[in-house]
Write an enzyme that holds these catalytic residues in place. Structure first.
Site, PDB file in Angstrom:
ATOM      1  N   HIS A 114      10.636 -19.844-137.754  1.00 48.98           N
ATOM      2  CA  HIS A 114      11.214 -21.085-137.201  1.00 48.98           C
ATOM      3  C   HIS A 114      10.492 -22.316-137.746  1.00 48.98           C
ATOM      4  O   HIS A 114      11.131 -23.325-138.049  1.00 48.98           O
ATOM      5  CB  HIS A 114      11.102 -21.103-135.667  1.00 48.98           C
ATOM      6  CG  HIS A 114      12.198 -20.373-134.950  1.00 48.98           C
ATOM      7  ND1 HIS A 114      13.524 -20.710-135.085  1.00 48.98           N
ATOM      8  CD2 HIS A 114      12.162 -19.346-134.053  1.00 48.98           C
ATOM      9  CE1 HIS A 114      14.257 -19.905-134.313  1.00 48.98           C
ATOM     10  NE2 HIS A 114      13.456 -19.062-133.672  1.00 48.98           N
ATOM     11  N   CYS A 119      17.429 -14.380-130.452  1.00 49.96           N
ATOM     12  CA  CYS A 119      16.856 -15.714-130.638  1.00 49.96           C
ATOM     13  C   CYS A 119      17.540 -16.665-129.667  1.00 49.96           C
ATOM     14  O   CYS A 119      18.763 -16.653-129.551  1.00 49.96           O
ATOM     15  CB  CYS A 119      17.064 -16.176-132.082  1.00 49.96           C
ATOM     16  SG  CYS A 119      16.359 -17.807-132.399  1.00 49.96           S
ATOM     17  N   LEU A 120      16.742 -17.476-128.984  1.00 49.83           N
ATOM     18  CA  LEU A 120      17.308 -18.413-128.012  1.00 49.83           C
ATOM     19  C   LEU A 120      18.202 -19.447-128.696  1.00 49.83           C
ATOM     20  O   LEU A 120      19.034 -20.060-128.034  1.00 49.83           O
ATOM     21  CB  LEU A 120      16.184 -19.101-127.225  1.00 49.83           C
ATOM     22  CG  LEU A 120      15.346 -18.142-126.354  1.00 49.83           C
ATOM     23  CD1 LEU A 120      14.141 -18.864-125.771  1.00 49.83           C
ATOM     24  CD2 LEU A 120      16.189 -17.517-125.251  1.00 49.83           C
ATOM     25  N   GLY A 138       9.259 -15.803-126.824  1.00 52.31           N
ATOM     26  CA  GLY A 138       8.622 -16.731-127.754  1.00 52.31           C
ATOM     27  C   GLY A 138       9.454 -17.993-127.872  1.00 52.31           C
ATOM     28  O   GLY A 138      10.650 -17.981-127.569  1.00 52.31           O
ATOM     29  N   GLN A 146      12.722 -25.538-131.691  1.00 52.63           N
ATOM     30  CA  GLN A 146      13.858 -25.104-130.864  1.00 52.63           C
ATOM     31  C   GLN A 146      14.144 -26.080-129.713  1.00 52.63           C
ATOM     32  O   GLN A 146      15.211 -26.015-129.114  1.00 52.63           O
ATOM     33  CB  GLN A 146      13.622 -23.691-130.313  1.00 52.63           C
ATOM     34  CG  GLN A 146      13.630 -22.623-131.418  1.00 52.63           C
ATOM     35  CD  GLN A 146      13.402 -21.239-130.864  1.00 52.63           C
ATOM     36  OE1 GLN A 146      12.277 -20.827-130.638  1.00 52.63           O
ATOM     37  NE2 GLN A 146      14.480 -20.511-130.601  1.00 52.63           N
ATOM     38  N   HIS A 150       8.733 -13.942-136.343  1.00 52.92           N
ATOM     39  CA  HIS A 150       9.996 -14.612-135.984  1.00 52.92           C
ATOM     40  C   HIS A 150       9.727 -16.103-135.697  1.00 52.92           C
ATOM     41  O   HIS A 150      10.462 -16.975-136.173  1.00 52.92           O
ATOM     42  CB  HIS A 150      10.583 -13.899-134.756  1.00 52.92           C
ATOM     43  CG  HIS A 150      11.789 -14.540-134.148  1.00 52.92           C
ATOM     44  ND1 HIS A 150      13.021 -13.928-134.113  1.00 52.92           N
ATOM     45  CD2 HIS A 150      11.953 -15.736-133.510  1.00 52.92           C
ATOM     46  CE1 HIS A 150      13.881 -14.723-133.499  1.00 52.92           C
ATOM     47  NE2 HIS A 150      13.264 -15.822-133.109  1.00 52.92           N
ATOM     48  N   GLU A 151       8.659 -16.383-134.949  1.00 50.89           N
ATOM     49  CA  GLU A 151       8.343 -17.782-134.592  1.00 50.89           C
ATOM     50  C   GLU A 151       7.853 -18.562-135.809  1.00 50.89           C
ATOM     51  O   GLU A 151       8.210 -19.730-135.984  1.00 50.89           O
ATOM     52  CB  GLU A 151       7.285 -17.838-133.480  1.00 50.89           C
ATOM     53  CG  GLU A 151       7.661 -17.136-132.182  1.00 50.89           C
ATOM     54  CD  GLU A 151       9.018 -17.496-131.640  1.00 50.89           C
ATOM     55  OE1 GLU A 151       9.528 -18.585-131.943  1.00 50.89           O
ATOM     56  OE2 GLU A 151       9.605 -16.673-130.917  1.00 50.89           O
TER      57      GLU A 151
HETATM   58  O1  GNR Z   1      13.262 -13.958-126.664  1.00 47.99           O
HETATM   59  C1  GNR Z   1      13.139 -13.552-127.830  1.00 47.99           C
HETATM   60  N1  GNR Z   1      13.108 -12.216-128.061  1.00 47.99           N
HETATM   61  C2  GNR Z   1      12.763 -11.657-129.271  1.00 47.99           C
HETATM   62  C3  GNR Z   1      13.005 -10.302-129.471  1.00 47.99           C
HETATM   63  C4  GNR Z   1      12.650  -9.689-130.649  1.00 47.99           C
HETATM   64  C5  GNR Z   1      12.070 -10.424-131.650  1.00 47.99           C
HETATM   65  C6  GNR Z   1      11.842 -11.768-131.493  1.00 47.99           C
HETATM   66  C7  GNR Z   1      12.177 -12.388-130.305  1.00 47.99           C
HETATM   67  S1  GNR Z   1      11.848 -14.080-130.099  1.00 47.99           S
HETATM   68  C8  GNR Z   1      13.092 -14.521-128.951  1.00 47.99           C
HETATM   69  C9  GNR Z   1      12.920 -15.947-128.482  1.00 47.99           C
HETATM   70  C10 GNR Z   1      13.113 -16.893-129.644  1.00 47.99           C
HETATM   71  O2  GNR Z   1      14.177 -17.245-130.056  1.00 47.99           O
HETATM   72  N2  GNR Z   1      12.040 -17.319-130.237  1.00 47.99           N
HETATM   73  O3  GNR Z   1      12.123 -18.129-131.296  1.00 47.99           O
HETATM   74 NI    NI Z   2      14.009 -17.580-132.239  1.00 49.06          NI
END
Ligand code: GNR
Ligand code: NI
Length: 174
Positions: free
Chosen positions: A140, A94-95, A46, A51, A136-137
């Protein structure tokens, strides 16, 4: 379509609230294409526009695994309309927090309204990893990172280490 740079915590932009998108035009489609490419190359499942430094409410997601066909999802102006009472726990990464992972508890299921790649109104019912990834997104877009759910001690430790890493990288560049 160039790959864009991913912003790493701590960076004040990651804490800002992203703005609603007025129209799904060709400029936004270019952004969505770039986001997808950046996410695949990272690799991640995601990516929110913030980001890559753009405060717009747009997300790309693809939770398909390597041998499967790719199945990208583009979510413009997503709003959650339902969150289940029951929860599930996934190990999240998270990236913007490279190298750090933590088990996070979130509603197991969520429903959302959004506009798709073509600007068409859509609804989606998500559970499992997809539901976690969407939440999660969406966090952000509201300036929230998964470390915000950890104890202050763990969160501060992670931010301190990321800051140190950034300083060391600056030294190498000079
Ligand atoms: O790559 C990602 N893996 C992930 C694993 C579990 C829950 C959420 C994620 S999102 C993350 C990429 C990211 O930072 N998205 O904002
Ligand atoms: Ni993230």
């Amino acid at each position: 379509m160039p790959k864009r740079n991913i912003i790493i915590e701590p960076d004040p932009i990651l804490r800002k609230k992203s703005k609603l998108i007025e129209t799904v035009n060709s400029e936004l489609k270019i952004l969505m294409d770039d986001m997808l490419e950046t996410m695949y190359e990272a690799p991640g499942i995601g990516l929110a526009a913030v980001q890559i430094g753009i405060l717009k409410r747009v997300i790309v997601i693809d939770i398909s695994k390597e041998p499967e066909k790719k199945s990208p999802l583009f979510l413009v102006n997503p709003t959650i309309t339902y969150k289940s009472k029951d929860t599930s726990i996934y190990e999240e990464g998270c990236l913007s927090l490279p190298g750090y992972f933590a088990e996070i508890e979130r509603p197991a299921e969520c429903h959302l309204d959004y506009l798709d790649y073509h600007g068409k109104k859509q609804e989606l019912k998500a559970k499992g990893l997809l539901a976690t990834c969407i939440q999660h997104e969406l966090d952000h877009l509201n300036g929230i990172l998964f470390i915000d759910y950890l104890s202050k001690l763990k969160k501060d430790m992670i931010i301190k280490k990321l800051k140190k890493q950034k300083n060391n990288l600056n030294k190498i560049v000079i």
